[in-house]
Design an enzyme around this catalytic site. Structure first.
Site, PDB file in Angstrom:
ATOM      1  CB  SER A 184      46.219  32.271  29.640  1.00  0.00           C
ATOM      2  OG  SER A 184      46.167  31.174  30.529  1.00  0.00           O
ATOM      3  CE1 TYR A 197      50.697  29.874  27.257  1.00  0.00           C
ATOM      4  CE2 TYR A 197      49.617  29.860  29.399  1.00  0.00           C
ATOM      5  CZ  TYR A 197      49.542  29.847  28.025  1.00  0.00           C
ATOM      6  OH  TYR A 197      48.302  29.814  27.414  1.00  0.00           O
TER       7      TYR A 197
END
Ligand SMILES: NC(=O)c1ccc[n+]([C@@H]2O[C@H](COP(=O)([O-])OP(=O)(O)OC[C@H]3O[C@@H](n4cnc5c(N)ncnc54)[C@H](O)[C@@H]3O)[C@@H](O)[C@H]2O)c1
Ligand SMILES: *[C@@H]1O[C@H](CO)[C@@H](O)[C@H](O)[C@H]1NC(C)=O
Length: 317
Positions: A184, A197
């Site tokens: 990501s 995350y």
């Protein structure tokens, strides 16, 4: 040998090595320049055995369909059995191909090893491994339950260790394969409201990058790596997350993200950041004074990305 001769040899070696590096830098720069105008050939993935984790929804499902269209054999892993079976059914209906489904919690090391062995027996050695399964807590760190923080690390990064352990040896033996990490942009730059995350995605990026170098150092040039760092994708996982300037930082359509990823794999591209503005954001983070970086981050709305986050969890179904 005299001291003078020693010194002479050291200096000559230094000059030679430096010249070599300068020359090769020029060659690679020219190569990159030419690549801007002549599209890179895409490799043929027909007959490859592709394993996708998190194949039961989102971009995992789309990538499965795309690789099936290109003639690859698909091995689908997901913790969600129904979603996974649905993906296999879609592959059957649209491409008439059989996909092998396995219900696997890839955060469970023993389960990964057990099901990996089953896959090797029933389908064969994996040649393209796509670590795609991922989860997000989406709360301020101090409000995130410990169990979810731990789970994020297990699914988004530790699982990559275990799948590499299970499938990389056969790739190295054949000097053929491809490791794909769906990380990501949150694995490149910290985000307010996504601490666990980000930590898990930074780990995924660092792991994939290091392993690519480890393979290179081993002389294993047939096993490729692609590291994917997208901004938000409209799959539901980040429902409610918002972008202030959708023209510069658009929420990506899943079909677009999938197409870019499969293309990058077929071109043996190592890094894929989407949209392109991510490359600029990363460069700015590293080059600008810290306060200026924060100022620009605020201007671009980076502090409010997660303000209205809902995700999969709080959706009214
Ligand atoms: N959606 C985004 O905005 C976005 C942005 C950047 C990166 N990503 C990454 O892309 C990947 C795919 O995300 P998506 O948007 O398609 O989300 P998604 O939620 O639609 O898909 C994730 C899939 O992973 C599966 N999964 C979750 N935990 C698992 C486990 N323990 N074992 C096996 N499977 C498990 C889920 O069942 C689901 O099918 C994720 O790694 C995500 O972090 C997503
Ligand atoms: C791709 O590879 C498959 C199997 O190795 C082969 O049958 C097919 O002809 C190839 N396709 C192209 C376009 O080269």
């Amino acid at each position: 040998m005299s001291l003078d001769q020693d010194l002479f040899i050291i200096i000559m070696n230094f000059l030679l090595e430096t010249l070599q590096v300068l020359f090769m830098s020029l060659v690679y720069s020219l190569e990159a320049l030419i690549r801007l105008f002549i599209p890179t050939r895409k490799k043929n993935v027909s007959g490859e055995i592709v394993l996708l984790t998190g194949a039961g929804s989102g971009i995992g499902r789309l990538m499965a369909l795309e690789f099936a269209r290109l003639g690859a054999r698909l091995v689908l892993w997901d913790i969600n059995e129904d979603g996974n079976k649905e993906t296999a059914l879609m592959i059957k209906e649209t491409h008439g191909a059989r996909a092998y489904t396995y219900t696997c919690d890839c955060s469970d090391r023993e389960e990964v090893y057990r099901i990996a062995n089953q896959v090797k027996r029933e389908v064969g050695d994996i040649t393209i491994l796509i670590n795609n399964a991922g989860i997000v807590t989406g709360k301020k760190f101090l409000e995130s339950p410990d169990s979810l923080v731990e789970k994020s690390m297990e699914v988004n990064s530790l699982a990559h260790f275990w799948t590499y352990k299970a499938f990389l040896p056969a790739m190295i033996a054949a000097n053929h394969g491809h490791l794909v990490s769906i990380a990501s942009s949150a694995g490149l730059i910290g985000v307010n409201g996504l601490a666990d995350y980000c930590a898990s995605k930074f780990a995924a990026v660092g792991f994939a990058e290091s392993m690519a170098l480890e393979l290179l150092a081993m002389g294993c040039d047939g096993v490729k790596t692609t590291i994917v760092c997208p901004f938000f994708i409209n799959t539901g996982m980040f429902d409610g997350a918002n972008t202030k300037w959708p023209r510069i930082m658009p929420i990506l359509e899943p079909e677009y993200a999938c197409r870019k990823i499969v293309d990058a794999v077929r071109k043996d591209q190592v890094y894929l950041y989407i949209p392109r503005s991510i490359y600029i954001a990363i460069a700015m983070k590293n080059l600008l004074p810290t306060k200026m970086g924060v100022l620009l981050g605020e201007y671009l709305g980076a502090f409010n990305f997660m303000a209205k986050f809902k995700g999969h969890g709080n959706k009214s179904k």
